[in-house]
Design a protein around this motif. Structure first.
Motif, PDB file in Angstrom:
ATOM      1  N   MET A  49       0.809  -1.226   0.000  1.00  9.80           N
ATOM      2  CA  MET A  49       0.000   0.000   0.000  1.00  9.80           C
ATOM      3  C   MET A  49       0.839   1.272   0.000  1.00  9.80           C
ATOM      4  O   MET A  49       0.341   2.338  -0.341  1.00  9.80           O
ATOM      5  N   GLY A  50       2.089   1.161   0.426  1.00  9.17           N
ATOM      6  CA  GLY A  50       3.002   2.301   0.387  1.00  9.17           C
ATOM      7  C   GLY A  50       2.455   3.534   1.087  1.00  9.17           C
ATOM      8  O   GLY A  50       1.982   3.472   2.225  1.00  9.17           O
ATOM      9  N   SER A  51       2.478   4.653   0.385  1.00 13.11           N
ATOM     10  CA  SER A  51       2.109   5.943   0.987  1.00 13.11           C
ATOM     11  C   SER A  51       0.608   6.080   1.247  1.00 13.11           C
ATOM     12  O   SER A  51       0.175   7.074   1.817  1.00 13.11           O
ATOM     13  N   LYS A  52      -0.175   5.082   0.886  1.00 18.42           N
ATOM     14  CA  LYS A  52      -1.621   5.134   1.133  1.00 18.42           C
ATOM     15  C   LYS A  52      -1.995   4.636   2.526  1.00 18.42           C
ATOM     16  O   LYS A  52      -3.144   4.722   2.930  1.00 18.42           O
ATOM     17  N   LEU A  53      -1.003   4.099   3.274  1.00 22.00           N
ATOM     18  CA  LEU A  53      -1.287   3.495   4.576  1.00 22.00           C
ATOM     19  C   LEU A  53      -0.406   4.080   5.667  1.00 22.00           C
ATOM     20  O   LEU A  53       0.812   4.180   5.519  1.00 22.00           O
ATOM     21  N   LYS A  54      -1.053   4.435   6.760  1.00 21.19           N
ATOM     22  CA  LYS A  54      -0.371   4.854   7.989  1.00 21.19           C
ATOM     23  C   LYS A  54      -0.715   3.804   9.041  1.00 21.19           C
ATOM     24  O   LYS A  54      -1.887   3.537   9.296  1.00 21.19           O
TER      25      LYS A  54
END
Length: 174
Positions: A49-54
């Motif tokens: 998910m990379g930068s789409k997930l915190k």
């Protein structure tokens, strides 16, 4: 549906882009076998998910059934004071069957921590309070087992096996 009662803040341990569209909060127990099973799944989901997930991790040690869970949580928090929280978090989950004091100290050494300070910090009142605050926020949010997940503030009750979990998370950003 249960909601996250304590909003994510600078007091939390966060991995990922702060403004990511998906905020995944895990309430976990370092000695819980289910959390150990979820650990590599979450790592894979983070990668995909990379930068789409915190990702946010909160302590929910089930001390009655996992006697080393609180010590492991305190060790991770103490490592955090030396900017090595996630390294210790990962190390603990990767060595989940060895969470006694001597093992935790060995992990601190392996991570290059100031071990003397680590040992002082992991017994500190401030860190005990942090673990208790995490736990209490979980109880107030409806957590009754580990791992428990909240996605953008809502309790997630679906499967956290990788394919289903990843598909669900990805569906939220389309």
């Amino acid at each position: 549906m249960s909601r996250l009662r304590l909003a994510v803040s600078s007091d939390d341990h966060i991995q990922g882009k702060p403004t990511a569209p998906i905020e995944l909060v895990e309430y976990g127990d370092y000695q819980c076998p289910h959390c150990g099973h979820a650990y590599p799944i979450l790592k894979s989901i983070q990668e995909k998910m990379g930068s789409k997930l915190k990702l946010v991790y909160r302590n929910f040690p089930l001390a009655e059934i996992h006697p080393d869970a609180v010590n492991a949580a305190m060790a991770a928090e103490a490592a955090g004071l030396q900017n090595k929280y996630w390294e210790m978090h990962d190390h603990i989950f990767e060595h989940q069957n060895r969470l006694n004091d001597s093992s935790l100290i060995k992990y601190a050494e392996q991570l290059g921590l100031d071990v003397e300070q680590f040992n002082i910090d992991r017994k500190s009142e401030a860190l005990i309070q942090k673990v208790e605050t995490d736990f209490e926020s979980g109880v107030r949010s409806g957590v009754n087992g580990t791992p428990s997940f909240f996605i953008n503030g809502e309790k997630y009750n679906g499967s956290w096996e990788e394919d289903e979990f990843l598909s669900y998370l990805q569906s939220l950003v389309k």
